[in-house]
Design a protein around this motif. Structure first.
Motif, PDB file in Angstrom:
ATOM      1  N   ILE A 158      38.330  37.019  53.061  1.00  0.00           N
ATOM      2  CA  ILE A 158      37.092  37.427  52.904  1.00  0.00           C
ATOM      3  C   ILE A 158      37.092  38.284  54.099  1.00  0.00           C
ATOM      4  N   CYS A 159      37.019  39.553  54.154  1.00  0.00           N
ATOM      5  CA  CYS A 159      37.142  40.446  55.385  1.00  0.00           C
ATOM      6  C   CYS A 159      36.015  41.654  55.223  1.00  0.00           C
ATOM      7  N   MET A 160      34.507  41.236  55.355  1.00  0.00           N
ATOM      8  CA  MET A 160      33.433  42.079  55.240  1.00  0.00           C
ATOM      9  C   MET A 160      32.505  41.998  56.445  1.00  0.00           C
ATOM     10  N   ARG A 205      43.036  50.970  53.551  1.00  0.00           N
ATOM     11  CA  ARG A 205      43.694  51.300  54.882  1.00  0.00           C
ATOM     12  C   ARG A 205      44.915  50.196  54.972  1.00  0.00           C
ATOM     13  N   LEU A 206      44.654  48.883  54.665  1.00  0.00           N
ATOM     14  CA  LEU A 206      45.684  47.742  55.083  1.00  0.00           C
ATOM     15  C   LEU A 206      46.733  47.972  54.107  1.00  0.00           C
ATOM     16  N   GLN A 207      46.663  48.355  52.966  1.00  0.00           N
ATOM     17  CA  GLN A 207      47.702  48.482  52.019  1.00  0.00           C
ATOM     18  C   GLN A 207      48.451  47.304  51.670  1.00  0.00           C
ATOM     19  N   ILE A 208      47.707  46.368  51.349  1.00  0.00           N
ATOM     20  CA  ILE A 208      48.319  44.916  51.328  1.00  0.00           C
ATOM     21  C   ILE A 208      48.752  44.816  49.770  1.00  0.00           C
ATOM     22  N   LYS A 209      49.680  43.641  49.489  1.00  0.00           N
ATOM     23  CA  LYS A 209      50.139  43.441  48.083  1.00  0.00           C
ATOM     24  C   LYS A 209      49.423  42.529  47.368  1.00  0.00           C
ATOM     25  N   VAL A 210      48.519  41.847  47.992  1.00  0.00           N
ATOM     26  CA  VAL A 210      47.509  40.901  47.256  1.00  0.00           C
ATOM     27  C   VAL A 210      46.545  41.670  46.563  1.00  0.00           C
ATOM     28  N   CYS A 231      31.338  45.716  45.716  1.00  0.00           N
ATOM     29  CA  CYS A 231      30.443  46.886  45.089  1.00  0.00           C
ATOM     30  C   CYS A 231      31.034  47.630  43.969  1.00  0.00           C
ATOM     31  N   ARG A 232      32.713  48.020  44.283  1.00  0.00           N
ATOM     32  CA  ARG A 232      33.370  48.825  43.478  1.00  0.00           C
ATOM     33  C   ARG A 232      33.440  47.835  42.181  1.00  0.00           C
ATOM     34  N   ASP A 233      33.488  46.575  42.200  1.00  0.00           N
ATOM     35  CA  ASP A 233      33.833  45.919  40.938  1.00  0.00           C
ATOM     36  C   ASP A 233      32.553  45.053  40.595  1.00  0.00           C
ATOM     37  N   ALA A 234      31.303  45.541  40.918  1.00  0.00           N
ATOM     38  CA  ALA A 234      30.275  44.836  40.619  1.00  0.00           C
ATOM     39  C   ALA A 234      29.968  44.800  38.957  1.00  0.00           C
ATOM     40  N   ALA A 235      30.424  45.830  38.211  1.00  0.00           N
ATOM     41  CA  ALA A 235      30.107  45.814  36.779  1.00  0.00           C
ATOM     42  C   ALA A 235      31.125  44.545  36.288  1.00  0.00           C
ATOM     43  N   VAL A 268      38.895  39.544  49.404  1.00  0.00           N
ATOM     44  CA  VAL A 268      37.564  40.601  49.195  1.00  0.00           C
ATOM     45  C   VAL A 268      37.117  41.349  50.493  1.00  0.00           C
ATOM     46  N   ALA A 269      37.153  42.418  50.256  1.00  0.00           N
ATOM     47  CA  ALA A 269      36.884  43.622  51.440  1.00  0.00           C
ATOM     48  C   ALA A 269      36.208  44.663  50.536  1.00  0.00           C
ATOM     49  N   ARG A 270      35.854  45.731  51.740  1.00  0.00           N
ATOM     50  CA  ARG A 270      35.035  46.935  51.105  1.00  0.00           C
ATOM     51  C   ARG A 270      36.469  48.018  50.799  1.00  0.00           C
ATOM     52  N   ALA A 271      36.292  48.922  49.768  1.00  0.00           N
ATOM     53  CA  ALA A 271      37.418  49.654  49.387  1.00  0.00           C
ATOM     54  C   ALA A 271      38.212  50.508  50.574  1.00  0.00           C
ATOM     55  N   ALA A 272      37.241  50.777  51.402  1.00  0.00           N
ATOM     56  CA  ALA A 272      37.904  51.633  52.803  1.00  0.00           C
ATOM     57  C   ALA A 272      39.009  50.631  53.373  1.00  0.00           C
ATOM     58  N   LEU A 273      38.702  49.408  53.507  1.00  0.00           N
ATOM     59  CA  LEU A 273      39.682  48.629  54.289  1.00  0.00           C
ATOM     60  C   LEU A 273      40.922  48.064  53.334  1.00  0.00           C
TER      61      LEU A 273
END
Length: 930
Positions: free
Chosen positions: A64-66, A119-124, A130-134, A111-116
């Motif tokens: 988690i990084c929020m 930016r990180l471009q991670i493979k996991v 917020c984006r996946d709330a629905a 678990v993080a905000r879309a902007a991060l």
């Protein structure tokens, strides 16, 4: 339903129970927003279901990084509910650290905000609440996954000594232990409102969140502006009606100094993370609790409720429930109380180890051989501590914060601690810097208090010199304008700038030499170092001196003053100011040694010889003071000399500006003048070492007969007359009670009569101390034929038991002591002998009355000549006699070990002397042997 071994429930189950019973209670609060326990639990269940859809199963890790938010807490709870472990990351970390933690933890999702995430471009797999709330809301609530006490709850990263972070694995059993202790210790209920402001990569956030939610309390979230300002934080806590708050150590000090409304809701202020330098100066409307614990041991290992107004660095407390603290030496062996050892932690809080680091885990988490149960492990902290007599532990710095300067070991944290006690300094720390010649150089970093005057270098150095040796006093001081803090709120040493001309604190010119010796020494040092700008306060070695020049300086001092010094003494006194004092002390000591030799009948006296070891006694010390007054034109106080009875100390007293002692009646000698607790009057005779061991918290006086008293009392005075004479001296010294009276051997009988007369006159006697006191019934039988025959028989039996070698050693000691005493008969010894003979003769025919006050009787276990002094006292003190035993024979009571033991017992009885308290302490009653 989830279950844990050992009857420990996971946090997710506890919160579900709160939802079942108090669905609409507020779980989270942030400004105008609130989240109920119904919403928190339902959201966590759905998040857990969403993770299951993504293929995340029990045993996985999810990072988690929020920012601090409702989403963060819902996500963490959902991760644990799914059977996975959460990995808290701080968005302020450098990307390299984030990448390492993600890879090392083996996180299957972040678990993080879309902007991060972009930016990180991670493979996991990335999840943005917020984006996946629905998608998350469309998932059914997941049933509780089975959780065992050994399953991971979270993996948290802490700095490693190699610069690479280490992931600490904490189990559900560990977390449940923290929750249970915290809720019990601080009586957490649904009515509490707790703060949440710690950095999310810092394990204090674990402590803030889960214990309070498990109890159904409301968690109040603070924003970054509030958490970075003590003033705003106080206003926020008052406004939010926070009842339990945690603040990092750097904010605790200013918040303790603030004014708080008496009606504030806050009842407990928790702090920890760094060294707390002082306790609250005054009582606050809430308790301040100092806590200590490494990340490896689930946040908290020790805890202490601070005492307002207590001086010095506050303790870190006692181990929390279910936790053990061991203080061990370099061999892994326990150190005695009062000695410094490395802190090891055992018990239920010890984590599973380091992730992917088996060697580091084995090294830092050894087997707990002291637990008494197989398989347990403890954690080696690398911290140093000492256990006080009251069981509280004091933090003494890090092992890895040790360095060496001029070959001497230096504790950097100790320097910072002492500097922080300066009235103008808010924070201080110390580091090392390599000087141009390649030597370690101490550098202090100081942050002054707001609106306080900025001290000079010399002021701070003098402040340090009162507590630290010269080699621990920094030569450079860097002025800080703000604390360089890490995102977790801790001091970041890497951000401390190296010393430069632009950030160094300025010094102040010292006054030129004050004495002829100082002036002559200053000329010698200036000539050696070829520097006419030097002043008496300049350090010889910091000004360019070294060992070779030091030897030359020692030789020139010998030629100039006739004083032999060593290079080691120069290291201890490296300034002209201190060196002059050393030279003058030595010169005066040489004159005093001649006076001592005449008084004690000795051919040679050394500067560090002990007056009482050479046959001196208190009456002779008083005579010595009169000689000194004639020789040096000043009267020195006796009490400092009694506490350090050497030629050197007496010479120092002739050079010091000391507070004059009050004029006391003849025959009253002040063994200890300072202290705020009730005085002790010791009658007739006392071993000076016993008085010293009784501590410096209370005045201690020796009350004796003088030659004038003997003449006025007449031939063979009665014991009651002698007691009345000494009682007048006591009342002249201290007109009002309460009184503590003590005596040794036959002096105890005299003390008994004085205490009786005090009580008869209506004065309060708190405690009467009788040290191996011969009862009147024993004294009456002392000269009987049976008693006379028992003495040689006992000596023969004792010598047979000790063996020929020890018996000869004892005889030699007796002879040496006898001849040393005989040598001092030239001055004052005749007077002492006459007073002793008068007291002893009167004691043999004394007919005492019963005593109704508190009496402590210390008894030699072997008695005198095998005969116990104890019989007879029970009848005289039928209800309030408390007996303690001391090992050995009557004449062995004043050995160093027995003196310390006796002083400890006497002090404990002086603290509380009511019969009820004595009984509760489990003290041996009259006539019983412990």
């Amino acid at each position: 339903m989830q279950t844990l071994t050992a009857n420990i429930r996971p946090i997710s189950e506890q919160i579900s129970e709160i939802r079942d019973n108090y669905a609409h209670s507020i779980a989270l609060s942030y400004g105008d927003r609130q989240l109920s326990y119904e919403e928190l639990d339902r959201g966590a269940n759905r998040f857990a279901g969403y993770l299951a859809q993504l293929g995340i199963v029990s045993g996985d890790t999810v990072a988690i990084c929020m920012e601090r938010s409702f989403d963060w807490i819902v996500a963490a709870l959902g991760i644990m509910r799914s059977g996975a472990a959460y990995v808290p990351l701080d968005a302020a970390w450098p990307h390299s650290r984030l990448y390492f933690a993600l890879q090392d933890s083996g996180a299957t999702a972040l678990v993080a905000r879309a902007a991060l995430l972009d930016r990180l471009q991670i493979k996991v797999r990335g999840i943005d609440p917020c984006r996946d709330a629905a998608a998350i809301a469309a998932v059914s609530e997941l049933a509780h996954a089975p959780i065992d006490a050994d399953d991971l709850a979270y993996v948290i990263y802490t700095s490693g000594s190699t610069g690479v972070p280490k992931g600490v694995e904490i189990t559900h059993g560990n977390l449940s232990h923290l929750i249970r202790w915290h809720c019990d210790a601080f009586r957490v209920t649904r009515k509490d409102r707790a703060s949440h402001l710690s950095g999310l990569g810092f394990d204090a956030a674990v402590w803030e969140i889960w214990p309070h939610l498990s109890a159904g309390a409301t968690l109040c979230l603070a924003d970054d502006a509030v958490r970075s300002s003590p003033e705003l934080l106080q206003q926020w806590m008052i406004r939010e009606q926070v009842t339990i708050g945690f603040v990092p150590t750097v904010h605790a000090l200013p918040m303790m100094a603030m004014e708080w409304p008496s009606a504030t809701a806050l009842r407990i202020l928790l702090t920890g993370g760094d060294v707390l330098r002082q306790a609250p100066a005054v009582r606050l409307p809430f308790d301040v609790v100092n806590n200590y614990g490494p990340t490896e041991c689930t946040v908290v290992a020790t805890s202490s409720v601070l005492t307002p107004g207590a001086l010095g660095q506050p303790p870190i407390g006692r181990p929390v429930a279910g936790t053990s603290i061991y203080l061990l030496n370099e061999k892994g062996e326990p150190v005695p109380d009062g000695h410094t050892g490395e802190i090891y932690i055992g018990g239920k809080s010890v984590g599973r180890g380091y992730r992917n680091l088996p060697e580091s885990t084995e090294r830092s988490f050894p087997l707990d051989t002291y637990a008494g149960a197989p398989g347990g492990r403890m954690y080696r902290t690398g911290d140093r501590g000492v256990r006080r007599p009251d069981g509280e532990i004091e933090f003494r710095g890090r092992l890895d914060r040790q360095t060496k300067v001029r070959g001497q070991r230096v504790e950097l944290d100790e320097i910072g601690s002492i500097l922080s006690q300066h009235p103008s300094i808010f924070f201080a720390t110390a580091m090392t810097n390599v000087s141009e010649d390649g030597e370690n150089q101490l550098v202090a970093y100081v942050l002054p208090k707001r609106n306080a005057p900025i001290p000079t270098v010399r002021e701070l150095q003098k402040h340090l010199q009162r507590s630290l040796p010269e080699f621990m006093v920094p030569s450079l001081f860097v002025l800080l304008h703000a604390l360089p803090l890490s995102p977790n709120g801790k001091l970041d040493p890497a951000m401390l700038a190296p010393p430069t001309d632009g950030n160094l604190l300025e010094g102040r010119a010292a006054e030129i030499s004050a004495t002829p010796v100082e002036g002559k020494l200053l000329a010698i040092v200036r000539g050696l170092l070829k520097n006419d700008e030097l002043v008496p306060e300049d350090n010889f070695f910091l000004a360019g001196g070294h060992s070779l020049l030091g030897m030359q300086l020692v030789m020139r001092i010998q030629n100039a003053f006739g004083v032999d010094l060593t290079l080691g003494q120069l290291f201890e006194a490296p300034t002209v100011e201190r060196l002059a004092l050393l030279v003058e002390t030595t010169l005066r000591g040489q004159r005093l040694a001649v006076i001592w030799a005449e008084l004690l009948g000795r051919n040679h006296i050394g500067l560090d010889d002990n007056f009482f070891d050479l046959g001196g006694h208190p009456a002779l010390a008083a005579a010595l003071r009169e000689r000194i007054a004639v020789e040096f034109g000043q009267s020195i106080p006796l009490s400092p000399f009694f506490r350090n009875p050497t030629v050197r100390r007496q010479a120092e007293l002739t050079l010091e500006t000391v507070k004059p002692e009050p004029v006391l009646p003849p025959g009253v000698l002040p063994l200890q003048m300072d202290g705020t607790r009730p005085s002790i009057f010791w009658v007739h005779y006392v071993n000076v070492n016993l008085a010293k061991e009784l501590g410096d918290e209370r005045p201690i006086f020796l009350v004796m007969l003088t030659a004038t008293d003997i003449a006025s009392l007449g031939e063979k005075p009665a014991l009651r007359s002698i007691a009345a004479c000494l009682l007048r001296k006591i009342l002249a010294t201290q007109p009002q009670g309460p009184y503590n009276i003590g005596g040794l051997c036959v002096g105890s009988v005299l003390a008994y009569e004085i205490a009786s007369q005090l009580r008869a006159a209506g004065h309060e006697v708190s405690l009467l101390v009788l040290v191996d006191a011969p009862s009147p019934s024993y004294l009456k039988s002392y000269n009987s034929l049976t008693a006379k025959l028992s003495r040689p028989r006992y000596l023969l039996e004792r010598n047979a038991r000790l063996g020929p070698r020890q018996s000869l050693l004892n005889l030699r000691k007796r002879l040496v002591k006898h001849f040393a005493s005989a040598a001092s008969t030239r001055v004052a010894w005749t007077e002492v002998g006459e007073t002793h003979e008068a007291v002893e003769s009167a004691a043999f025919v004394y007919e005492p009355e019963k005593y109704g006050g508190e009496v402590l009787l210390l008894v030699a276990s072997e008695g005198t000549h095998g005969v116990s002094f104890l019989p007879g006292w029970e009848a005289l003190v039928p209800q309030s006699l408390h007996t303690e035993y001391v090992d050995g024979h009557h004449r062995e009571l004043m050995t160093a070990q027995n003196v310390r033991s006796m002083a400890s017992v006497i002090t404990s009885y002086l603290v509380t002397t009511s019969k009820e308290n004595l009984t509760s302490r489990g003290v041996a009653s009259s006539g019983s042997r412990p």
